[in-house]
Design an enzyme around this catalytic site. Structure first.
Site, PDB file in Angstrom:
ATOM      1  CB  ILE A 111      68.769  45.070  53.828  1.00  0.00           C
ATOM      2  CG1 ILE A 111      69.308  45.598  55.163  1.00  0.00           C
ATOM      3  CG2 ILE A 111      67.357  45.603  53.562  1.00  0.00           C
ATOM      4  CD1 ILE A 111      69.576  47.087  55.192  1.00  0.00           C
ATOM      5  CG  ASP A 112      68.245  42.886  47.771  1.00  0.00           C
ATOM      6  OD1 ASP A 112      67.008  42.979  47.778  1.00  0.00           O
ATOM      7  OD2 ASP A 112      68.917  42.980  46.736  1.00  0.00           O
ATOM      8  CG  ASP A 113      70.624  37.781  50.332  1.00  0.00           C
ATOM      9  OD1 ASP A 113      70.576  36.677  49.771  1.00  0.00           O
ATOM     10  OD2 ASP A 113      71.390  38.691  49.958  1.00  0.00           O
TER      11      ASP A 113
ATOM     12  NE  ARG B 173      64.255  41.078  45.823  1.00  0.00           N
ATOM     13  CZ  ARG B 173      65.135  41.392  44.888  1.00  0.00           C
ATOM     14  NH1 ARG B 173      66.144  42.213  45.174  1.00  0.00           N
ATOM     15  NH2 ARG B 173      65.031  40.907  43.664  1.00  0.00           N
TER      16      ARG B 173
END
Length: 819
Positions: free
Chosen positions: A564-566, A640
């Site tokens: 999810i972050d990437d 983010r």
């Protein structure tokens, strides 16, 4: 326990002492290594040449002078400091003159900064300054000999030329002045600072572009602690067991390189740490000791004697964590009955219990369960035991955290009984299902889970199951494991994973924030990212079966585990790059937005890989002490994702963003900060939470006050990995990445030009290398809090560029110009 001294600083102290007492001719790498109690390889790990060592001495001197200048309450305080004696200044200055006069350029800048302070006081302040410097010079080179009484009188006469503060008049001229915000920053020429920031950002961008691979991606090294190299020795002992005449595997040359890495990073107290400048840690020390002994080092050698003493001082093998004990039990070096059991039946257990664990835990325990269930064990060398690592009189036991842990320990005993007396067909079916699960997830991936521990355990599992060494799946697992190695002629170091998608996304975003990017490298980056998009369903679909895939992983390939972050980071990066196929790019971006929205947890936040992965009871199972059994929502990723979605047009009126805002506000700490799960720690969580809130149209002033309150006196920001253990902010020396996060957090909070921001920018500018990058020794990435930390080697490049880019193109240049 007092933390062990930092090896790098110990080396610098030794070098400086040699210069001061014996002169530059005595400064050789061999002499410094010997006097610092290190091998030459240990010194070369930190400094590859004498010139680099000298540069570090000069840099440290400048850092100390800068800190003293900015903490001083005025010219008198600086002169007092000089009169108290700073022999390192002339010693290092003289050595630099001989070794490389260019090193003095930054030292001249610092002295000019001091000169501006003296010039703004009365003329006599400059006279006193020059007199103090002259006295120090004459004393350093033995040109004058003064009695203590005579020297004190001269010092008093010099100080009489300056005006003391009220406190100093009352308490004597060697009393420190009251702490004050450095006035020198308030008198900075803001226009010149803006111009320097613009030049520095351009230089940094050029340096980052040079690091781009021709294929379009960026990939920096990703390193960690020595447990990886130590476990590599155990892997080879499994694959090439010892015989009755000892152990001589065909991989001996590589093992020796790995052992050199382990030995070079041993701390002076005999232990090994899990983050730079941290104290000795029990598990890292046990593993380092075992690896060296297996590699042929005698238990009586000084390095191993010190390591053994440190293990016992930290509680002995009895206090090691589950994975250390499990690994040793595979070779008969720890009693199996006191090593937690990981049953393969977890794979077939009803209720999808396996998927209530974090993705990385699943990838680790499934192959490990196969190894344990197979009953396979490999012999250690003849007469090899670890009896010396046990604290006498302390019984072995399974971990007991609370009453629930006691219950799980009873379950563990039942599992061990089942292993001996259970229905063989049921166990055999569970092993087959676990094998199927494992092999399926090695396809379309850089190894199982694409991380070191799960790939290593998958190799052990295949071998335990009887896979021949030329089996395609076994060969592929070995190839992916070897791809994690960083190797030179003399050293071998492992990466826990590779980070090309993460590095590419942040690098591209940082370049884009600075201004228009050269279309060609941007196109190559965008095309490469689109080629890495994940279009197949993975483990995440167990809880989101109807959600269409669309996202990115962290590594080159990890099809079952998009991140999810990437995905959020790639989505932001693609704003600044046009791929060769615009329609394809638009479709990929739409899929990513849809997938991110679908992966929001019920609490309003986002986790790393899964949805609602927060079943706290699992933290009590005996093998949960790697401190990462779950993957719950966290503020840093939530911030983010909010920024990524809001940059695509969403607002606080959209339910997903509104829920995310509520999540962040609910999880803000009392002091105004946020916890950082994937970066160290509160500085990271706070900067990302603030960016997410700003993108959603919300502002939070308390967090900005907190960021300003934890700024270091030198103008930068730094936070120790110890903050996870202490559950609060723990200061550390300033680092480029954390300083960038501090600046970015203040900018997101609406701080458009305070002295804190100016000091942060100045810190980055003063420490930028001529090549455009920065140096960073400390770990600022987090794997498993309190257990495993990460050193991203590109963090020190693209995060400062992102901060400077925001300053140059966002608010700083216009603000500075208005002043």
């Amino acid at each position: 326990m007092t933390p062990a001294p930092d090896t790098r600083n110990a080396i610098l102290n030794t070098a400086q002492g040699l210069i001061e007492t014996e002169g530059l001719n005595a400064l050789t790498l061999e002499r410094v290594a010997r006097d610092a109690g290190l091998s030459k390889g240990g010194l070369l790990y930190h400094f590859s040449s004498k010139e680099q060592l000298m540069e570090a001495c000069v840099e440290r001197l400048i850092s100390r002078l800068t800190s003293a200048t900015r903490q001083a309450s005025g010219s008198r305080a600086l002169i007092e400091s000089r009169l108290q004696g700073e022999p390192e200044i002339l010693a290092v200055l003289t050595a630099a003159l001989v070794a490389n006069p260019a090193m003095l350029d930054r030292l001249r800048d610092e002295y000019q900064a001091r000169q501006r302070i003296f010039e703004q006081d009365a003329d006599n302040a400059m006279l006193a300054h020059l007199a103090a410097e002259g006295l120090a010079f004459c004393e350093q080179f033995g040109l004058v000999t003064l009695s203590s009484e005579k020297r004190a009188k001269i010092a008093h006469q010099i100080l009489a030329l300056t005006k003391p503060t009220d406190m100093q008049e009352q308490s004597g001229f060697f009393e420190p002045a009251p702490q004050a915000r450095p006035a020198v920053f308030e008198r900075v020429d803001l226009r010149k600072l803006a111009e320097r920031a613009s030049r520095a950002a351009k230089l940094s961008a050029e340096a980052l572009l040079r690091l781009q691979d021709p294929a379009g991606f960026w990939r920096g090294d990703l390193t960690a602690d020595t447990t990886l190299e130590a476990d590599y020795v155990l892997l080879n002992l499994w694959l090439y067991p010892a015989g009755e005449h000892g152990w001589n595997p065909p991989t001996r040359a590589r093992i020796d390189k790995a052992l050199r890495t382990v030995l070079d990073r041993q701390l002076p107290d005999g232990g090994w740490n899990i983050y730079s400048a941290g104290p000795s840690e029990l598990n890292a020390t046990v593993r380092g000791y075992v690896a060296l002994r297996l590699g042929g080092f005698d238990a009586g050698e000084p390095a191993l004697v010190r390591a053994r003493e440190r293990v016992l001082a930290l509680g002995g093998l009895q206090e090691a964590n589950s994975y250390t004990k499990i690994n040793l039990s595979l070779f008969g070096l720890f009693p199996r009955q006191f090593a937690p059991s990981v049953p393969p039946e977890l794979v077939v257990m009803p209720g999808n219990v396996l998927y209530e664990m974090s993705s990385w835990t699943r990838a680790i325990i499934v192959p490990l369960s196969i190894v344990q269930a197979s009953g396979a064990q490999r012999p250690a060398p003849p007469d090899f035991t670890l009896d010396e690592l046990y604290v006498p009189g302390v019984k072995l036991r399974l971990p007991k955290k609370n009453l629930l842990s006691v219950l799980f320990n009873q379950v563990d005993r039942a599992i061990k009984l089942w292993e001996r007396r259970g229905v063989k067909d049921v166990r055999a079916k569970a092993i087959r299902e676990a094998e199927k699960w494992m092999i399926e997830r090695t396809h379309f991936s850089g190894g199982l889970g694409a991380i070191y521990p799960s790939i290593m355990y998958s190799i052990l599992a295949m071998d335990a199951l009887g896979y021949e060494r030329d089996h395609p799946d076994f060969l592929e697992a070995m190839r992916q494991f070897d791809a994690l190695i960083l190797e030179t002629e003399t050293r071998l170091e492992f990466q826990p994973a590779v980070s090309p998608i993460w590095d590419t996304a942040i690098a591209l975003f940082a370049l884009g924030q600075l201004g228009p990017i050269d279309p060609e490298p941007a196109r190559r980056a965008a095309d490469w990212l689109l080629d890495q998009e994940i279009r197949r369903k993975g483990d995440w679909c167990v809880k989101r079966p109807n959600l269409q895939p669309g996202g990115w992983a962290f590594e080159f390939a990890n099809e079952f585990y998009p991140d999810i972050d990437d995905t959020a980071m790639v989505l932001m990066a693609l704003e600044y790059a046009k791929a060769s196929d615009a329609e394809r790019q638009a479709r990929a971006e739409r899929r990513a937005i849809n997938w991110l929205l679908g992966m929001q947890s019920s609490d309003g936040g986002w986790a790393a890989f899964d949805v609602d992965n927060n079943w706290q009871v699992l933290n009590k199972v005996p093998f949960a002490d790697h401190n990462a059994m779950l993957d719950p929502s966290c503020p840093d990723i939530t911030g983010r994702v909010m920024e990524a979605l809001c940059r695509r047009g969403m607002t606080n009126n959209d339910p997903a963003i509104s829920r995310a805002v509520n999540y962040l506000l609910m999880h803000q700490k009392e002091d105004g900060s946020w916890y950082g799960r994937w970066g160290v720690n509160h500085i990271y969580g706070t900067f990302l939470a603030l960016r997410g809130l700003r993108a959603a149209g919300a502002r939070e002033g308390k967090a900005a006050d907190w960021l300003r309150s934890v700024q270091n006196p030198d103008g930068g920001w730094g936070e120790s990995c110890a903050s996870y253990e202490k559950h609060c902010f723990v200061p550390a020396p300033s680092t480029p990445s954390q300083t960038a996060w501090g600046i970015l957090g203040l900018e997101a909070a609406g701080d458009t030009g305070s002295p804190a921001v100016e000091r942060g920018i100045q810190w980055l500018l003063d420490r930028q290398k001529s090549t455009g990058g920065w140096d960073e020794e400390l770990c600022t990435g987090t794997g498993f809090p309190n257990v495993f930390y990460l050193h991203f080697h590109l963090y020190r490049h693209y995060f400062p560029l992102l901060a400077l880019g925001n300053m140059v193109t966002g608010y700083a240049i216009p603000y500075f110009a208005r002043q």
